[in-house]
Write an enzyme that holds these catalytic residues in place. Structure first.
Site, PDB file in Angstrom:
ATOM      1  N   CYS A  65      72.147  15.445  10.602  1.00 33.01           N
ATOM      2  CA  CYS A  65      70.984  15.725  11.454  1.00 33.01           C
ATOM      3  C   CYS A  65      69.746  14.925  11.056  1.00 33.01           C
ATOM      4  O   CYS A  65      68.826  14.796  11.854  1.00 33.01           O
ATOM      5  CB  CYS A  65      70.655  17.214  11.436  1.00 33.01           C
ATOM      6  N   HIS A  72      69.359  18.978  20.611  1.00 31.55           N
ATOM      7  CA  HIS A  72      69.506  18.393  19.278  1.00 31.55           C
ATOM      8  C   HIS A  72      70.674  17.409  19.280  1.00 31.55           C
ATOM      9  O   HIS A  72      71.795  17.745  18.891  1.00 31.55           O
ATOM     10  CB  HIS A  72      69.736  19.524  18.272  1.00 31.55           C
ATOM     11  N   CYS A  82      66.879  20.637   8.368  1.00 27.14           N
ATOM     12  CA  CYS A  82      67.982  20.922   7.461  1.00 27.14           C
ATOM     13  C   CYS A  82      69.124  19.965   7.797  1.00 27.14           C
ATOM     14  O   CYS A  82      69.167  19.386   8.874  1.00 27.14           O
ATOM     15  CB  CYS A  82      68.431  22.378   7.576  1.00 27.14           C
ATOM     16  N   GLY A  91      73.474  19.191   7.267  1.00 23.19           N
ATOM     17  CA  GLY A  91      74.793  19.671   6.899  1.00 23.19           C
ATOM     18  C   GLY A  91      75.198  19.255   5.491  1.00 23.19           C
ATOM     19  O   GLY A  91      74.772  18.215   5.001  1.00 23.19           O
TER      20      GLY A  91
END
Length: 398
Positions: free
Chosen positions: A95, A354, A384, A386
């Site tokens: 991300c 997203h 945040c 993964g």
């Protein structure tokens, strides 16, 4: 001799509208075509600049395979018509891929290895599914000490909701507010400066004539925000990751398609080519956290990014905190004492979407234009990541 670091300036920042996956407006649009569009648009916003002066393009992508494989960065550079001398590399920090690409481009400029760089991100979750087409995990990830690496993102959100005592009601209210802010921003036209319209071409076989019917339409608005989102309607949804959990499809980020691109240059390059800077990329930080509570990552990255930029957290005027899940966003906001009014003033990923590897670049474009529109000084993109990380990048208006 120690070489003096130089500043990295953003002279253009743009993005596509964000489409819903897997059945939204970009479900048949290739991700490399989306990336080509924003690269061309970013260059067009620096009129008179010779593209041959660009050293490299660094592009983030979370699942760089299939339609977004083959080093999509290099493919897009060539398809966009840039000189063959311009390089391209695809990087992956899930991300945070897009914001990491921007940080890496800025670093090349800071140390004097380049004077002009393209940074960006792209993701089609319509064409390349979450986890990719052939996920294959190392079996050691399922051992007791590593099992958090194997958790699905939704389960990590449930872990955060439980540990930080974030209620279902709070999550749903946060999600509704995300939609409300996004709709208000769309109606006010606040996304126009950062958004590059995309022409969608649809080809359909005509069985009657034996020909291909071609239709085109131009899209310029994110399609995820819902004006009819209410706490009452969200309360009816069942949790999707744990039978007795609190995380639902509605208080989680949307799967999406999109791309973003920024042109980053040195101060010397600005002067020589009479370019007007929009902002300066001030700092970047990454911190690791336990994978099973990956959503809390920004809590640890934000202080480091502020320290590197030489500012305090209170000096941040605009914060794009990626809403992977309402639970983790609320936990970060609460623990750091962030001002909710400064966090995602125009809505976040719950409403806007997203597109994984593109989000960091997309939200960087949002920050750049929001700072200028509102005459603000410091903005931040944070999320945040993964496997247990948090990332944060700080942008300063100049």
């Amino acid at each position: 001799m120690t070489k003096q670091l130089q500043d990295a300036y953003i002279v253009s920042a743009t993005r596509t509208p964000i489409g819903k996956a897997p059945r939204g407006m970009f479900n048949k649009t290739r991700p490399d075509d989306l990336l080509v569009r924003v690269i061309q648009s970013a260059l067009a916003q620096a009129p008179g600049l010779d593209p041959a002066l660009i050293t490299d393009a660094i592009i983030g992508c979370s699942f760089p395979e299939a339609e977004q494989g083959f080093n999509i960065a290099r493919q897009a550079v060539l398809l966009a018509g840039l000189p063959k001398t311009v390089g391209g590399v695809t990087i992956n920090r899930y991300c945070a891929s897009g914001i990491t690409a921007l940080a890496m481009a800025a670093d090349r400029i800071r140390v004097g290895e380049a004077d002009a760089m393209i940074a960006g991100g792209v993701e089609s979750m319509s064409m390349v599914p979450m986890m990719g087409n052939k996920p294959s995990m190392n079996m050691n990830m399922f051992s007791d000490e590593n099992v958090g690496m194997a958790y699905g993102m939704g389960l990590t959100a449930e872990k955060v909701a439980t540990q930080w005592k974030v209620s279902r009601e709070a999550q749903d209210a946060f999600a509704v507010e995300s939609h409300r802010r996004a709709i208000a921003a769309q109606q006010a036209g606040f996304f126009k400066d950062e958004t590059t319209p995309v022409e969608i071409i649809t080809r359909t076989p005509n069985l009657a004539t034996g020909e291909i019917d071609i239709k085109t339409r131009t899209v310029d608005t994110d399609e995820g925000a819902r004006a009819d989102s209410t706490v009452e309607s969200l309360a009816k949804l069942k949790p999707v990751f744990a039978a007795k959990g609190s995380v639902t499809a509605a208080n989680s980020s949307q799967m999406s398609d999109g791309a973003g691109a920024l042109l980053v240059v040195s101060e010397r390059f600005l002067r020589e080519h009479n370019l007007t800077p929009l902002a300066k990329f001030s700092s970047f930080a990454v911190k690791g956290v336990p994978p099973e509570i990956m959503g809390i990552g920004p809590k640890f990255a934000i202080p480091d990014a502020c320290k590197a930029a030489g500012i305090t957290q209170d000096q941040l005027d605009w914060i794009e905190l990626n809403e992977a899940f309402a639970a983790q966003a609320l936990a970060v906001i609460g623990d750091l004492g962030l001002d909710p009014a400064k966090v995602n003033p125009m809505g976040g990923a719950i409403a806007l979407g997203h597109p994984l590897g593109a989000t960091g670049a997309i939200r960087a474009a949002t920050v750049v234009h929001a700072l200028r529109r509102n005459n603000l000084k410091y903005g931040m993109v944070t999320m945040c990541v993964g496997a247990g990380m948090g990332a944060a990048g700080i942008i300063e208006r100049v």
